[in-house]
Motif scaffolding. Sequence first.
Motif, PDB file in Angstrom:
ATOM      1  N   GLU A  18       0.831  -1.203   0.000  1.00 48.35           N
ATOM      2  CA  GLU A  18       0.000   0.000   0.000  1.00 48.35           C
ATOM      3  C   GLU A  18       0.868   1.257   0.000  1.00 48.35           C
ATOM      4  O   GLU A  18       0.554   2.245  -0.679  1.00 48.35           O
ATOM      5  CB  GLU A  18      -0.938  -0.011   1.203  1.00 48.35           C
ATOM      6  CG  GLU A  18      -2.032  -1.070   1.094  1.00 48.35           C
ATOM      7  CD  GLU A  18      -2.840  -1.217   2.370  1.00 48.35           C
ATOM      8  OE1 GLU A  18      -3.940  -1.794   2.317  1.00 48.35           O
ATOM      9  OE2 GLU A  18      -2.369  -0.764   3.448  1.00 48.35           O
ATOM     10  N   ALA A  19       1.978   1.203   0.749  1.00 51.13           N
ATOM     11  CA  ALA A  19       2.905   2.340   0.759  1.00 51.13           C
ATOM     12  C   ALA A  19       3.532   2.542  -0.617  1.00 51.13           C
ATOM     13  O   ALA A  19       3.698   3.684  -1.076  1.00 51.13           O
ATOM     14  CB  ALA A  19       3.986   2.130   1.820  1.00 51.13           C
ATOM     15  N   ALA A  20       3.872   1.448  -1.287  1.00 50.56           N
ATOM     16  CA  ALA A  20       4.434   1.545  -2.637  1.00 50.56           C
ATOM     17  C   ALA A  20       3.416   2.154  -3.592  1.00 50.56           C
ATOM     18  O   ALA A  20       3.753   3.013  -4.417  1.00 50.56           O
ATOM     19  CB  ALA A  20       4.869   0.165  -3.120  1.00 50.56           C
ATOM     20  N   ARG A  21       2.181   1.729  -3.483  1.00 49.15           N
ATOM     21  CA  ARG A  21       1.121   2.275  -4.341  1.00 49.15           C
ATOM     22  C   ARG A  21       0.937   3.770  -4.095  1.00 49.15           C
ATOM     23  O   ARG A  21       0.603   4.527  -5.014  1.00 49.15           O
ATOM     24  CB  ARG A  21      -0.190   1.534  -4.045  1.00 49.15           C
ATOM     25  CG  ARG A  21      -1.400   2.006  -4.851  1.00 49.15           C
ATOM     26  CD  ARG A  21      -2.685   1.526  -4.221  1.00 49.15           C
ATOM     27  NE  ARG A  21      -2.817   2.017  -2.855  1.00 49.15           N
ATOM     28  CZ  ARG A  21      -3.792   1.653  -2.024  1.00 49.15           C
ATOM     29  NH1 ARG A  21      -4.692   0.783  -2.405  1.00 49.15           N
ATOM     30  NH2 ARG A  21      -3.852   2.154  -0.802  1.00 49.15           N
ATOM     31  N   ASP A  22       1.194   4.203  -2.857  1.00 45.43           N
ATOM     32  CA  ASP A  22       0.997   5.602  -2.497  1.00 45.43           C
ATOM     33  C   ASP A  22       2.227   6.474  -2.749  1.00 45.43           C
ATOM     34  O   ASP A  22       2.332   7.582  -2.220  1.00 45.43           O
ATOM     35  CB  ASP A  22       0.588   5.708  -1.021  1.00 45.43           C
ATOM     36  CG  ASP A  22      -0.780   5.086  -0.757  1.00 45.43           C
ATOM     37  OD1 ASP A  22      -1.563   4.955  -1.713  1.00 45.43           O
ATOM     38  OD2 ASP A  22      -1.048   4.729   0.412  1.00 45.43           O
ATOM     39  N   GLY A  23       3.192   5.954  -3.521  1.00 45.62           N
ATOM     40  CA  GLY A  23       4.308   6.784  -3.943  1.00 45.62           C
ATOM     41  C   GLY A  23       5.649   6.463  -3.316  1.00 45.62           C
ATOM     42  O   GLY A  23       6.627   7.186  -3.566  1.00 45.62           O
ATOM     43  N   ARG A  24       5.750   5.414  -2.529  1.00 40.66           N
ATOM     44  CA  ARG A  24       6.997   5.110  -1.836  1.00 40.66           C
ATOM     45  C   ARG A  24       7.712   3.895  -2.440  1.00 40.66           C
ATOM     46  O   ARG A  24       8.563   3.284  -1.790  1.00 40.66           O
ATOM     47  CB  ARG A  24       6.731   4.881  -0.342  1.00 40.66           C
ATOM     48  CG  ARG A  24       6.084   6.075   0.338  1.00 40.66           C
ATOM     49  CD  ARG A  24       5.772   5.820   1.808  1.00 40.66           C
ATOM     50  NE  ARG A  24       6.985   5.689   2.604  1.00 40.66           N
ATOM     51  CZ  ARG A  24       6.963   5.455   3.928  1.00 40.66           C
ATOM     52  NH1 ARG A  24       5.807   5.312   4.555  1.00 40.66           N
ATOM     53  NH2 ARG A  24       8.092   5.353   4.605  1.00 40.66           N
ATOM     54  N   ALA A  25       7.413   3.571  -3.690  1.00 39.70           N
ATOM     55  CA  ALA A  25       7.986   2.373  -4.317  1.00 39.70           C
ATOM     56  C   ALA A  25       9.509   2.434  -4.389  1.00 39.70           C
ATOM     57  O   ALA A  25      10.204   1.460  -4.056  1.00 39.70           O
ATOM     58  CB  ALA A  25       7.395   2.169  -5.707  1.00 39.70           C
ATOM     59  N   LEU A  26      10.051   3.566  -4.831  1.00 37.43           N
ATOM     60  CA  LEU A  26      11.510   3.675  -4.958  1.00 37.43           C
ATOM     61  C   LEU A  26      12.183   3.664  -3.592  1.00 37.43           C
ATOM     62  O   LEU A  26      13.283   3.106  -3.435  1.00 37.43           O
ATOM     63  CB  LEU A  26      11.868   4.942  -5.736  1.00 37.43           C
ATOM     64  CG  LEU A  26      11.475   4.936  -7.213  1.00 37.43           C
ATOM     65  CD1 LEU A  26      11.857   6.244  -7.885  1.00 37.43           C
ATOM     66  CD2 LEU A  26      12.122   3.757  -7.946  1.00 37.43           C
TER      67      LEU A  26
END
Length: 403
Positions: free
Chosen positions: A43-51
């Motif tokens: 969910e964090a990756a989906r919200d912009g924290r993938a990198l």
Amino acid sequence: MALDLGTTTLVGRLLGASGAVRAAGRCSNPQGVVAGDIIRRLEAARDGRALELQEQLAGGVRTLSGELLRQAGAGREELAVVAIAANPGIAHLLAAEPVESLLFPPHRPSFRGGAFFPATRFGLDFPCPVYLFPLVSGYVGGDLTAFLFGRGEPAEATLLVDIGTNAELALYAGGNWLVSSVAAGPAFEGGDITCGMQRCAGAVEGVRLVEDRLVLEVVGQGVPRGICGSGLVAAVAAGLAGELIDEAGTLRAPEQVATNLARYLGEKDGQRVLRLYRDAATDLYLTQEDIRAFQLAKGAVHAGVACLLERAGAHPEALREVVVTGAFGTSLGRKTLKKVAMLPESVIEKVRFEVDGALQGVERFLTTAGAESRVAQLAAALRPYPLSGTPAFEKAFIAALNF
């Protein structure tokens, strides 16, 4: 270099040209600072924290690989090939791939792996190609594929269970593979437990009830510093045997215990605890929340195994072998498993433990000619069976919570 990247723990081995292990090590997955479970990380990756999540994981791999090279007295430029096994969520985060397809039905991976990639594809700086074991579905990953590959040709009526933050299950029956996964949470690896830690020096890995004493088994035989996954299971089993914990998993009050074992029951910050060890610097105990976390984890494994057997039409008594790998190593006995009802009772006598089963499969890949095509054939033969959220699983899960 062989790597098994788990949600909670990263494990690796460095092999020499002959295939002999030259170094071995493990470390925590740095992504744990974002969330202990894989769903919140996705969910964090989906919200912009993938990198950010990719860099955290790559940083953990760099730390672990650096330690392996240091142990072996080798330079990074000597690496010829790196192979990695990981669950679907970790594989997507390593590759910084979109995660929406994992989070939402029908939960299919957007990235399958099963090939060699440049190290930069995963944010890594290895001077060699990196092989990522193939993902089978959105909930069955390369770690289970590696575990099965490491065992060679399957025997009929074999059940394999890889226990970690996710418990992955595989049943070979009637000449076919049926595979699934359940969310157990990090408790089995000492995560999200008040006094939890990884299995390393100072970790309580076993607890035995001897007359009116709880005897601790500590990794390295030194002073206890925390409780790892196997220590958690053993502590709960000992608490049940000593009637310090009731069948519903509730800690009893000291006055409810008629033996001297009552001295292990106390309070900490206003809540009841089962205290295992205390000195001037250390206070090790289990809270009621810790026991509940364990119940949720063991209930998921028990229910998953029961549902998998039912779906395949396989009777537990007909199983020839049950192989358990993952967080526990070899430190759990059958009596302990039976006491906490980790698995259906009829399969427990057939259980044997295998240390780092997924990692052994990655090693076999690195030392076997034609391994890439053989792994691909194996992955294609695995038939996924989704469990989470199904009425059958929910019913079995509720029934498996008590001891």
